[in-house]
Design a protein around this motif. Structure first.
Motif, PDB file in Angstrom:
ATOM      1  N   ARG A 154       0.829  -1.205   0.000  1.00 22.58           N
ATOM      2  CA  ARG A 154       0.000   0.000   0.000  1.00 22.58           C
ATOM      3  C   ARG A 154       0.865   1.257   0.000  1.00 22.58           C
ATOM      4  O   ARG A 154       0.657   2.162  -0.814  1.00 22.58           O
ATOM      5  CB  ARG A 154      -0.944   0.021   1.205  1.00 22.58           C
ATOM      6  N   THR A 207       1.395  -8.563   1.519  1.00 26.00           N
ATOM      7  CA  THR A 207       0.023  -8.857   1.108  1.00 26.00           C
ATOM      8  C   THR A 207      -0.356  -7.985  -0.089  1.00 26.00           C
ATOM      9  O   THR A 207      -0.343  -6.754  -0.007  1.00 26.00           O
ATOM     10  CB  THR A 207      -0.970  -8.596   2.255  1.00 26.00           C
ATOM     11  N   LYS A 208      -0.664  -8.611  -1.199  1.00 32.20           N
ATOM     12  CA  LYS A 208      -1.059  -7.864  -2.402  1.00 32.20           C
ATOM     13  C   LYS A 208      -2.443  -7.239  -2.194  1.00 32.20           C
ATOM     14  O   LYS A 208      -3.310  -7.827  -1.534  1.00 32.20           O
ATOM     15  CB  LYS A 208      -1.087  -8.789  -3.622  1.00 32.20           C
ATOM     16  N   ILE A 209      -2.644  -6.085  -2.767  1.00 28.86           N
ATOM     17  CA  ILE A 209      -3.919  -5.378  -2.642  1.00 28.86           C
ATOM     18  C   ILE A 209      -4.742  -5.592  -3.901  1.00 28.86           C
ATOM     19  O   ILE A 209      -4.258  -5.426  -5.019  1.00 28.86           O
ATOM     20  CB  ILE A 209      -3.681  -3.875  -2.412  1.00 28.86           C
ATOM     21  N   LYS A 210      -5.994  -5.967  -3.699  1.00 28.23           N
ATOM     22  CA  LYS A 210      -6.885  -6.211  -4.832  1.00 28.23           C
ATOM     23  C   LYS A 210      -7.471  -4.902  -5.347  1.00 28.23           C
ATOM     24  O   LYS A 210      -7.732  -3.980  -4.566  1.00 28.23           O
ATOM     25  CB  LYS A 210      -8.016  -7.156  -4.420  1.00 28.23           C
ATOM     26  N   PRO A 211      -7.723  -4.807  -6.648  1.00 28.21           N
ATOM     27  CA  PRO A 211      -8.357  -3.598  -7.190  1.00 28.21           C
ATOM     28  C   PRO A 211      -9.751  -3.400  -6.612  1.00 28.21           C
ATOM     29  O   PRO A 211     -10.492  -4.369  -6.395  1.00 28.21           O
ATOM     30  CB  PRO A 211      -8.425  -3.878  -8.699  1.00 28.21           C
ATOM     31  N   SER A 223     -13.647  -2.469  -6.671  1.00 28.39           N
ATOM     32  CA  SER A 223     -14.699  -2.694  -7.671  1.00 28.39           C
ATOM     33  C   SER A 223     -15.556  -1.433  -7.810  1.00 28.39           C
ATOM     34  O   SER A 223     -16.251  -1.043  -6.874  1.00 28.39           O
ATOM     35  CB  SER A 223     -15.567  -3.889  -7.270  1.00 28.39           C
ATOM     36  N   TYR A 274      -5.905   0.884  -7.665  1.00 32.13           N
ATOM     37  CA  TYR A 274      -6.019   0.574  -9.097  1.00 32.13           C
ATOM     38  C   TYR A 274      -7.348   1.048  -9.685  1.00 32.13           C
ATOM     39  O   TYR A 274      -7.911   0.406 -10.577  1.00 32.13           O
ATOM     40  CB  TYR A 274      -5.862  -0.925  -9.326  1.00 32.13           C
TER      41      TYR A 274
END
Length: 381
Positions: free
Chosen positions: A5, A36-40, A42, A161
């Motif tokens: 982040r 920890t990858k961050i999701k786009p 919605s 994103y």
């Protein structure tokens, strides 16, 4: 270890808890475990064909700058619009906004200060009455998706994103300037191009972006070069009284360096002129600003909280103790930029009161004179 982040990789900012490390550098935005990858996020996307509805036509120079900015963005560049206060920076972004919406892309408008977020949302809603434009800031976080999203820099953490075009106003202002966490969060939120707006640009951003300049206001008159009065503090108080009486037909913004100055100056002026005050700790800021817009009182005393964003027709400006360290060059340029914005009062009135002429005062006047000198040019760098 890395925080995806805020881009932190410093081990000192990671804390071990229940078998995992998490980032403490951006903990204010919620806990995020290391690596920890961050999701786009919605969000809704739709193709919107629209044209702005303005009460006035843009000037020839505004149209020229607007076109150049849009072309550079289309070419995949980040762009810095370096324009004087009152040049119509928001209006110049409209062509780019319309283009990105017509491509089904998401547009975000990020600003440092809450009050300006609300004002920009209101202005954009009038320009695009058929669109759903949301303000996302303190007290306005229930509705976070719209055709255009206007938010504070801090609220960008909600939008990983998300944006194909991220317009960032006041990038030279607190809290964004020099804040690595907010800079990383802004970069994470934008998958396309950034359009930076400022009258007092940061050199680092200028070097990283294509730069388009505009130093002419729509009415074509030069920027205010303020009167500077050097005197002891008690004489400055009488100068304030003199000028608010002299300019009694105008509303007046009086800037002070500290919160406590707002309070005692309010009571000092109260027997002579109707006034109120505002600073960062005041809870009813929106109400006070609205009352000032409605001309419920002549003078509004403020800290640098209102150095940017607020637009009052025919307002004059007085700065008390201008040699105080809080008044940087950019702060003074922004404060003086409140003056002379309207066609009915294009020259305006402004006074800087000080015990000595500080380097910030000298540089502010130098830059304003330089902008007036370069008024006819529209440059791309």
């Amino acid at each position: 270890m890395k925080c995806y982040r805020c881009s932190n990789t410093d081990p000192a900012y990671f804390y071990f808890d229940q078998g995992v490390y998490y980032c403490r550098k951006c903990i204010m935005f919620s806990r995020l475990d290391a690596n920890t990858k961050i999701k786009p996020v919605s969000l809704t996307h739709k193709i919107i064909q629209i044209q702005p509805k303005l009460k006035y036509e843009l000037t020839t120079k505004q149209k020229e700058v607007s076109f150049k900015v849009c072309q550079l963005l289309k070419e995949g560049n980040d762009v810095f619009l370096y324009a004087c206060t009152g040049a119509g920076k928001t209006e110049i972004t409209l062509e780019s906004i319309c283009y990105y919406l017509s491509q089904g892309k998401k547009v975000g408008f990020a600003i440092s200060r809450r009050q300006v977020v609300l004002e920009i949302r209101e202005r954009l809603q009038k320009i695009f009455p058929s669109l759903h434009i949301v303000a996302v800031t303190q007290g306005y976080t229930k509705d976070t998706d719209g055709d255009i999203i206007v938010c504070t820099m801090h609220q960008l953490y909600r939008y990983p994103y998300a944006f194909d075009l991220l317009i960032m106003d006041e990038v030279d202002a607190f809290p964004y300037i020099g804040n690595d966490v907010l800079s990383s969060i802004a970069s994470l939120s934008c998958t396309g191009q950034k359009l930076y707006l400022s009258a007092t640009p940061d050199k680092t951003l200028l070097e990283k972006s294509k730069v388009v300049t505009l130093f002419q206001r729509p009415h074509g008159k030069p920027l205010l070069i303020p009167e500077v009065i050097v005197s002891p503090v008690f004489i400055q108080l009488f100068c304030i009284l003199y000028y608010v009486k002299k300019w009694k037909e105008k509303q007046c913004l009086i800037f002070v360096p500290r919160r406590k100055d707002c309070i005692w100056l309010h009571y000092f002026l109260l027997p002579f002129v109707s006034n109120s005050f505002i600073h960062s700790q005041i809870t009813n800021k929106d109400e006070i600003i609205d009352q000032f817009h409605q001309k419920k009182f002549q003078c509004l005393i403020s800290t640098t909280l209102l150095e940017r964003g607020i637009t009052i027709p025919d307002v004059s400006v007085i700065v008390f103790s201008t040699d105080h360290i809080v008044y940087t060059v950019s702060t003074l340029i922004q404060i003086l930029g409140r003056v002379g914005r309207s066609f009915s009062d294009p020259y305006g009135k402004g006074v800087l009161l000080c015990q000595s002429i500080s380097p910030s005062i000298k540089e502010c006047i130098h830059q304003l004179k330089q902008m007036n000198k370069d008024v006819e040019s529209v440059m791309i760098k």
